[in-house]
Design an enzyme around this catalytic site. Structure first.
Site, PDB file in Angstrom:
ATOM      1  N   LYS A  67       0.924  -1.245  -0.132  1.00 38.49           N
ATOM      2  CA  LYS A  67       0.212  -0.060  -0.009  1.00 38.49           C
ATOM      3  C   LYS A  67       0.826   1.119   0.010  1.00 38.49           C
ATOM      4  O   LYS A  67       0.454   2.222  -0.555  1.00 38.49           O
ATOM      5  CB  LYS A  67      -1.043   0.068   1.168  1.00 38.49           C
ATOM      6  CG  LYS A  67      -2.017  -1.140   1.124  1.00 38.49           C
ATOM      7  CD  LYS A  67      -3.078  -0.798  -0.009  1.00 38.49           C
ATOM      8  CE  LYS A  67      -4.222  -1.777   0.240  1.00 38.49           C
ATOM      9  NZ  LYS A  67      -5.089  -1.842  -1.300  1.00 38.49           N
ATOM     10  N   SER A 116       1.695  -9.713  -0.992  1.00 35.81           N
ATOM     11  CA  SER A 116       1.423  -8.313  -0.806  1.00 35.81           C
ATOM     12  C   SER A 116       1.515  -7.575   0.684  1.00 35.81           C
ATOM     13  O   SER A 116       1.620  -6.439   0.768  1.00 35.81           O
ATOM     14  CB  SER A 116      -0.055  -7.883  -1.435  1.00 35.81           C
ATOM     15  OG  SER A 116      -0.997  -8.615  -0.754  1.00 35.81           O
ATOM     16  N   GLU A 141      -9.725   5.689   3.207  1.00 36.63           N
ATOM     17  CA  GLU A 141     -10.556   4.740   3.652  1.00 36.63           C
ATOM     18  C   GLU A 141      -9.668   3.465   3.735  1.00 36.63           C
ATOM     19  O   GLU A 141      -8.794   3.383   3.309  1.00 36.63           O
ATOM     20  CB  GLU A 141     -11.741   4.245   2.292  1.00 36.63           C
ATOM     21  CG  GLU A 141     -11.169   3.288   1.367  1.00 36.63           C
ATOM     22  CD  GLU A 141     -10.308   3.875   0.559  1.00 36.63           C
ATOM     23  OE1 GLU A 141     -10.173   5.137   0.526  1.00 36.63           O
ATOM     24  OE2 GLU A 141      -9.584   3.175  -0.182  1.00 36.63           O
TER      25      GLU A 141
END
Lengths: 404, 278
Positions: A98, A386, A120
């Site tokens: 991210k 990830s 969010e």
């Protein structure tokens, strides 16, 4: 599918933000001038070598890139087929992919003179990355998170608060990622004058799906170079999990025009595709939500349905519009893994490789367990790891001890 | 093409009066009560009715209208039943303009062409679709205009002079000026700022301009009515409805009157306004 094959799979979107019929700018008028400004600012930043140079500096020294491409020897032996490589995005600062996107968006926000950042978050990984970069650059940070997710991802809530962010539990709707996004959009409409909305995935109104994809494409670009260096050729297949689909798009996009590379996206099948799940492509159809047209889970009246996944990060009834298009043109194969399959993969990777994955990429590992044994030993398979699983340890511990 | 909206605003203009526009959610708290509420609105002084199409994810609405939509959905409301409600309303009232307001997805899933045919035949006069800016006009706006429906666009404090022509290009019926940057039912609108905004928009269009978001009381409605061609009240009516429900969220004997009485009070406020000279 009866959709014409394009000359390139990498040329989208068009100037209106469409990937085939998907994408677009379905937002309230209040937001329209803002997303046009953002598009302009992004176009200018992309053309500015100083922007890229500054970002590369932070990617190297703050995020810790490049992330390794690691040969998972014991997993490969155990499955007895394809040679499996893990793209170690979980080793990035903040513990997931991210941060790649957040860094890019925060640098854009700074260029645009915005002092207040909203985001969010589902699993909290995007929220943590946003809180981290806001701390680093001295920006106000407000993170919207569904009340259900606040409960099941406590470690990340505490991290965000320690980093100085305000976490707003969202009580509306299903109290998960979809509602967090509604609430973030409501905040943005209200605070347009000073606020930058840092969207965490390849969804939302144009230009978000494109800019998030571009910031995440470092995953695939590095993978390409690393595989050349290690094996002297391209990988044969790529596997990644998909909620909104940013880690997958980041890995896939640089390889879309390499026809020898098979590509697999893995959605969350929850309790199974005939029950509650979060697999928009497997169980949904095209509709309009959160600023874009894409595959959505909904009822016959166009009302959005509850998604379910054990993984908060995949618990979303939609998917990025470019994935919807790649599905329709047939370039990417979209599969799904259930909660139970993901839990089994979570444990397998922990025990065989000493790497505790997040529940999100555990879905990708679950499909690797099916795909790898059917492929020859010289087949090179890359799976995007990830995120790391620390945030999921309390939840999975409870499940394995039979508490939940 | 002249719609009931055009006719109504022409009448009001000749009377030197500003329009009172009411918003309620279709099917809140159930289809039968909702029909009775809609029927009561013109008698209580509503000049134009906006009827919300319930949607699970109303991004531009505050908690009151979100909850109204969920009450309606829980009671089984759909877009098809919303059109049935309009058809029933039209049996007794063929003059009050009725505008459907909501989000695009239920219409997209219903099918745009079928929706426009059915809406027109049910007696709908116009559409306000929050998540369809001019950039997406091909989706519904252009087909709606061709089908003889008004497409009423929202202009907001962030819509600057450069952008206004694009926003107004395919707008018809009236312009809905959103008086605050925000969601429905949040902040109060400042009448002076609204007056300036209305004057600014009037430089770009001859259409009537109605103002909404943040108007809750007869006094506020009156202040806005002095600056604009109409004022829209939604959240306050939805709150009055909600406060009349029983503990399980069902309609009571008071529900229809609760909405009608507040409508009447607000309409009085609007009618007391001194219309600004054109």
């Amino acid at each position: 599918m009866n959709v014409a094959k394009p000359n390139s799979y990498r040329s989208g979107p068009d100037e209106r933000g469409h990937f085939g019929i998907f994408g677009g700018r379905f937002v309230a008028e209040t937001l329209m001038p803002l997303i046009l400004d953002l598009e302009k600012a992004y176009t200018a930043a992309k053309a500015d070598p100083a922007f890229q140079a500054e970002m590369n500096g932070y990617l190297k020294n703050y995020v810790g890139r490049p992330s390794p491409l690691y040969f998972a020897e014991r997993l490969t032996e155990h499955l007895g087929g394809a040679k499996i490589y893990l793209k170690r995005e979980e080793l990035n600062h903040t513990g997931s992919h991210k941060v790649n996107n957040v860094l890019g968006q925060i640098m854009l926000a700074r260029r645009m003179g915005k002092k207040r950042i909203i985001a969010e978050t589902g699993a909290g990984q995007h929220g943590v990355a946003t809180a981290t970069l806001c701390a680093r650059f001295g920006l106000e940070c407000v993170v919207y998170m569904g009340a259900v997710d606040v409960e099941r991802q406590q470690p990340n809530v505490i991290r965000m608060e320690m980093l100085g962010a305000k976490v707003m539990p969202v009580q509306s709707g299903t109290r998960t990622l979809k509602d967090a996004m509604n609430e973030a959009l409501r905040d943005w409409v209200t605070n347009v004058h000073n606020t930058f909305y840092c969207i965490g995935t390849v969804a939302g109104p144009h230009p978000y799906p494109t800019l998030v994809r571009d910031f995440q494409s470092i995953i695939g670009n590095e993978t390409r170079a690393q595989m050349q260096e290690i094996e002297g050729r391209l990988p044969d297949s790529l596997v990644a999990c998909i909620g909104g689909g940013s880690n997958a798009m980041g890995l896939f996009h640089p390889f879309l025009d390499d026809p020898t590379v098979e590509i697999f996206g893995v959605e969350a099948a929850g309790h199974g595709l005939t029950q509650l799940h979060a697999a928009s492509i497997a169980g949904g159809r095209p509709g309009v939500l959160h600023g874009n047209r894409t595959y959505l889970l909904m009822d016959a009246d166009g009302q959005i349905q509850d998604a379910h996944s054990i993984s908060a990060g995949l618990d979303y009834p939609g998917i990025g519009p470019e994935h919807s298009w790649l599905h329709e043109v047939g370039r990417v194969n979209y599969l799904s893994a259930t909660d139970d399959e993901a839990l089994a993969a979570f444990q397998l990777l922990s025990k065989l490789e000493g790497i505790i994955p997040a529940l999100e990429p555990a879905h990708a590992i679950a499909k690797v367990m099916e795909l790898a044994p059917k492929r020859p030993r010289d087949h090179l398979m890359v799976v995007n790891l990830s995120g790391r699983g620390d945030k999921d340890v309390p939840q999975v511990g409870d499940i394995l001890r039979g508490k939940k | 093409m002249t719609t009931r909206i055009d006719t109504r605003f022409a009448e009001l203009k000749s009377q030197g009066r500003s329009a009172f526009v009411t918003y309620v959610m279709a099917g809140d708290p159930d289809a039968a009560t909702s029909l009775n509420i809609v029927k009561a609105l013109p008698k209580a002084g509503a000049d134009v009715i906006e009827l919300g199409i319930p949607f699970t994810d109303p991004m531009a609405d505050g908690p009151s209208i979100q909850a109204a939509g969920l009450r309606a959905l829980k009671a089984g409301m759909t877009l098809k039943k919303t059109l049935d409600l309009v058809r029933d309303f039209r049996k007794d009232d063929n003059v009050t303009p009725l505008v459907l307001m909501g989000y695009y997805n239920p219409i997209y899933i219903y099918g745009v062409d079928k929706f426009l045919t059915d809406a027109k035949s049910a007696g709908v006069d116009g559409l306000i679709i929050v998540d369809l800016p001019p950039e997406e006009d091909d989706e519904l706006c252009i087909p709606a205009l061709k089908a003889g429906l008004n497409f009423i666009r929202l202009a907001t404090p962030t819509t600057d002079d450069k952008r206004l022509p694009a926003v107004l290009a395919n707008t018809s019926g009236f312009v809905y000026y959103v008086s605050i940057a925000g969601i429905t039912g949040a902040a109060a609108a400042d009448a002076n700022a609204v007056g300036e905004a209305v004057a600014r928009i009037k430089r770009h269009t001859r259409l009537p301009i109605c103002v909404g978001f943040g108007i809750r009381t007869p006094e506020a409605a009156r202040a806005i009515a002095e600056k604009a061609d109409g004022s829209v009240v939604g959240t306050a009516l939805v709150d009055a409805l909600k406060n009349s429900l029983d503990a399980e969220g069902r309609a009571t004997a008071k529900t229809v009157n609760a909405v009608a009485e507040l409508t009447a009070a607000l309409a009085q406020g609007v009618k007391g306004a001194q219309q600004a000279a054109e």
